[in-house]
Design a protein around this motif. Structure first.
Motif, mmCIF file in Angstrom:
data_model
loop_
_atom_site.group_PDB
_atom_site.id
_atom_site.type_symbol
_atom_site.label_atom_id
_atom_site.label_comp_id
_atom_site.label_asym_id
_atom_site.label_seq_id
_atom_site.Cartn_x
_atom_site.Cartn_y
_atom_site.Cartn_z
ATOM 1 N N ARG A 47 23.190 23.302 47.276
ATOM 2 C CA ARG A 47 21.989 23.017 48.058
ATOM 3 C C ARG A 47 21.804 21.537 48.316
ATOM 4 O O ARG A 47 21.028 21.136 49.162
ATOM 5 N N ARG A 48 22.510 20.697 47.561
ATOM 6 C CA ARG A 48 22.299 19.260 47.720
ATOM 7 C C ARG A 48 23.591 18.543 48.079
ATOM 8 O O ARG A 48 24.679 19.058 47.866
ATOM 9 N N ASN A 49 23.422 17.364 48.631
ATOM 10 C CA ASN A 49 24.559 16.513 48.969
ATOM 11 C C ASN A 49 24.751 15.460 47.897
ATOM 12 O O ASN A 49 23.791 15.049 47.230
ATOM 13 N N VAL A 50 25.967 15.028 47.745
ATOM 14 C CA VAL A 50 26.287 13.883 46.894
ATOM 15 C C VAL A 50 27.144 12.951 47.729
ATOM 16 O O VAL A 50 27.654 13.330 48.787
ATOM 17 N N LEU A 51 27.272 11.735 47.282
ATOM 18 C CA LEU A 51 28.165 10.804 47.941
ATOM 19 C C LEU A 51 29.472 10.774 47.183
ATOM 20 O O LEU A 51 29.480 10.768 45.956
ATOM 21 N N LYS A 52 30.535 10.753 47.927
ATOM 22 C CA LYS A 52 31.862 10.655 47.329
ATOM 23 C C LYS A 52 32.522 9.424 47.920
ATOM 24 O O LYS A 52 32.469 9.209 49.133
ATOM 25 N N ALA A 53 33.140 8.638 47.062
ATOM 26 C CA ALA A 53 33.819 7.442 47.537
ATOM 27 C C ALA A 53 34.968 7.835 48.454
ATOM 28 O O ALA A 53 35.703 8.771 48.174
ATOM 29 N N THR A 54 35.103 7.107 49.546
ATOM 30 C CA THR A 54 36.257 7.286 50.411
ATOM 31 C C THR A 54 37.437 6.564 49.755
ATOM 32 O O THR A 54 37.273 5.865 48.739
#
Length: 98
Positions: free
Chosen positions: A42-49
């Protein structure tokens, strides 16, 4: 986000202005991307490129090298004690800011 690390998997729980202050530049510069949280869809997270992870490695590598130089006079137990004390002081200072 853990204030000490921009990890390969950056998890940002904050939704307010402070979280946006951290997230926006990372997204804009292509250092992170939004992905669905694998533990909570249900939620977003940030992932390093790839670029974000590469950029993060440089200061981490330098810090590790400098720690070896500066802490060389101490034995392993003394190093762990010193770094633990520094972490406690840093955490306490961070708590005061909240």
């Amino acid at each position: 986000m853990d204030r000490r690390h921009f990890a390969v998997d950056v998890r940002l729980g904050g939704t307010g202005a402070a979280g946006g202050t951290i997230r926006s530049p990372l997204l804009r510069r292509g250092l992170a991307e939004r992905v669905r949280d694998p533990l909570d869809g249900r939620r977003n997270v940030l992932k390093a490129t790839g670029e974000g992870a590469r950029l993060h490695r440089r200061p981490v590598t330098r810090t590790a090298r400098m720690n070896r130089v500066f802490l060389a006079p101490l034995d392993q137990d003394e190093r762990e004690t010193l770094l633990g004390l520094i972490a406690r002081v840093t955490d306490a200072a961070e708590d005061l800011r909240r």
